[in-house]
Write a protein that holds these residues in place. Structure first.
Motif, PDB file in Angstrom:
ATOM      1  N   ASP A 121      79.238  18.027  36.088  1.00 33.79           N
ATOM      2  CA  ASP A 121      78.993  16.724  36.729  1.00 33.79           C
ATOM      3  C   ASP A 121      79.952  15.654  36.213  1.00 33.79           C
ATOM      4  N   LYS A 181      72.850  19.682  32.605  1.00 31.10           N
ATOM      5  CA  LYS A 181      72.044  18.485  32.837  1.00 31.10           C
ATOM      6  C   LYS A 181      71.451  18.457  34.248  1.00 31.10           C
ATOM      7  N   THR A 182      72.308  18.670  35.253  1.00 30.06           N
ATOM      8  CA  THR A 182      71.797  18.606  36.625  1.00 30.06           C
ATOM      9  C   THR A 182      71.240  19.950  37.089  1.00 30.06           C
ATOM     10  N   GLU A 225      73.109  22.422  38.057  1.00 32.34           N
ATOM     11  CA  GLU A 225      74.077  23.069  38.940  1.00 32.34           C
ATOM     12  C   GLU A 225      74.678  24.315  38.291  1.00 32.34           C
TER      13      GLU A 225
END
Ligand SMILES: Nc1nc2c(ncn2[C@@H]2O[C@H](COP(=O)(O)OP(=O)(O)OP(=O)(O)O)[C@@H](O)[C@H]2O)c(=O)[nH]1
Ligand SMILES: [Mg+2]
Length: 315
Positions: free
Chosen positions: A285, A299-300, A302
């Motif tokens: 990200d 974190k996300t 993905e």
């Protein structure tokens, strides 16, 4: 793993407990006052002995033999506490139980053969003195074991028989975040939001089975002899637990370390361990670099599904 080790009482506490219990001992009244006092003293001596011996034996049983542990745990303990002192302290406890038992027998016999009520009291007190002095002698060993218990209780519960993936990389690259994302069960790391100081474990479970994720403290690229005890814990996890290693890069360098030094660490691990290593670029990200590695964002979330697929394929 070692959570069932009971609190270790200090010498003074065991002595207090001995006296308190012995004080409560009563015997049935008898016309023969001398005989009655003999029985009372002997009963008190044996009660005091039982308190001391059973307390020490409880510790001897509860602290496991270092040599019989899984090598991961025995090496970890070797790192975190003095292994020789551990063995010695347990040996000293055993010695103390033997001494107290033989004093109890000896004084019980003396009481049996003595000729006055005063002597029954005097001999009983003499035994208390002997017992207390043995306990005072082993006080440093009780203190050491109490500290060892604190260290041991904090060790992670790792099941060496589960397929295990160890996450490695420089500090702050996002290893703990990744274990959090990969785990279906809440990992222990939750209470350590920033920097991992020890080894933590998370689990991923689906219909095909269970995988254990081991989150390690960040490794810096330096020779083993220069590594601190936190880094050495990570090395032990890699050495003894990993069926697969996930090495994490932080190309954004927001971890505070340039990519070059991160690369050197990867080469070192590749040299040192024959275990298969899956390499990922994290913090997608924030930035992506041109590389052949799987790109994820811990974190996300993905890329995490692809990573799980890769892990399952390689285990
Ligand atoms: N933007 C972004 N931040 C991330 C990502 N992954 C981790 N972080 C952040 O990076 C910081 C370090 O993450 P950790 O998971 O604690 O890093 P670590 O590798 O476990 O660090 P040590 O335990 O010190 O070795 C935290 O502030 C995270 O929120 C990511 O994919 N993107
Ligand atoms: Mg961490």
């Amino acid at each position: 793993m070692f959570r069932e080790i009971p609190t270790v009482l200090m010498a003074e506490e065991i002595i207090d407990k001995m006296f308190r219990r012995a004080k409560k001992v009563e015997v049935s009244l008898s016309r023969n006052r001398l005989l009655m006092h003999k029985n009372l003293s002997i009963a008190k001596i044996f009660t005091a002995r039982d308190v001391a011996v059973s307390t020490l034996q409880k510790y001897i049983r509860a602290f496991p033999y270092i040599n019989k542990m899984h090598p991961f745990y025995s090496s970890l303990l070797d790192l975190l506490l003095d292994k020789n002192q551990y063995k010695k302290s347990l040996g000293v406890l055993k010695w103390a139980t033997g001494r107290i038992e033989s004093f109890a027998d000896k004084y019980a016999r003396k009481v049996k053969g003595c000729g006055s009520i005063d002597d029954t009291v005097r001999l009983r007190k003499e035994f208390y003195g002997r017992g207390a002095s043995i306990l005072k002698q082993i006080a440093p060993h009780l203190r050491f074991l109490a500290q060892a218990r604190e260290v041991m209780r904090k060790l992670p519960d790792i099941n060496p028989s589960l397929p295990t993936v160890v996450i490695a990389g420089y500090p702050n690259v996002g290893k703990s975040e990744l274990v959090r994302k990969l785990s279906t069960a809440r990992p222990e790391i939750a209470s350590y939001p920033f920097t991992t100081k020890g080894i933590f474990v998370g689990y991923f479970e689906n219909k095909d089975g269970k995988i254990q994720f081991v989150d390690t403290p960040g490794l810096l690229d330096r020779p083993l002899e220069k590594r601190n005890s936190i880094e050495k814990q990570a090395i032990l996890a890699l050495k003894y637990l990993a069926n697969l290693i996930v090495f994490m890069f932080d190309p954004s360098e927001t971890c505070g370390y340039p990519i070059d030094v991160q690369k050197r660490l990867l080469s070192e691990l590749q040299e040192q361990f024959s275990t298969k290593i899956i390499v990922v670029d994290n913090k997608k990200d924030l930035m992506e670099r041109d590389s052949k590695y799987l790109k994820i964002s811990a974190k996300t979330g993905e890329g995490i599904d692809s990573l799980i697929k890769m892990i399952l394929k390689n285990l």
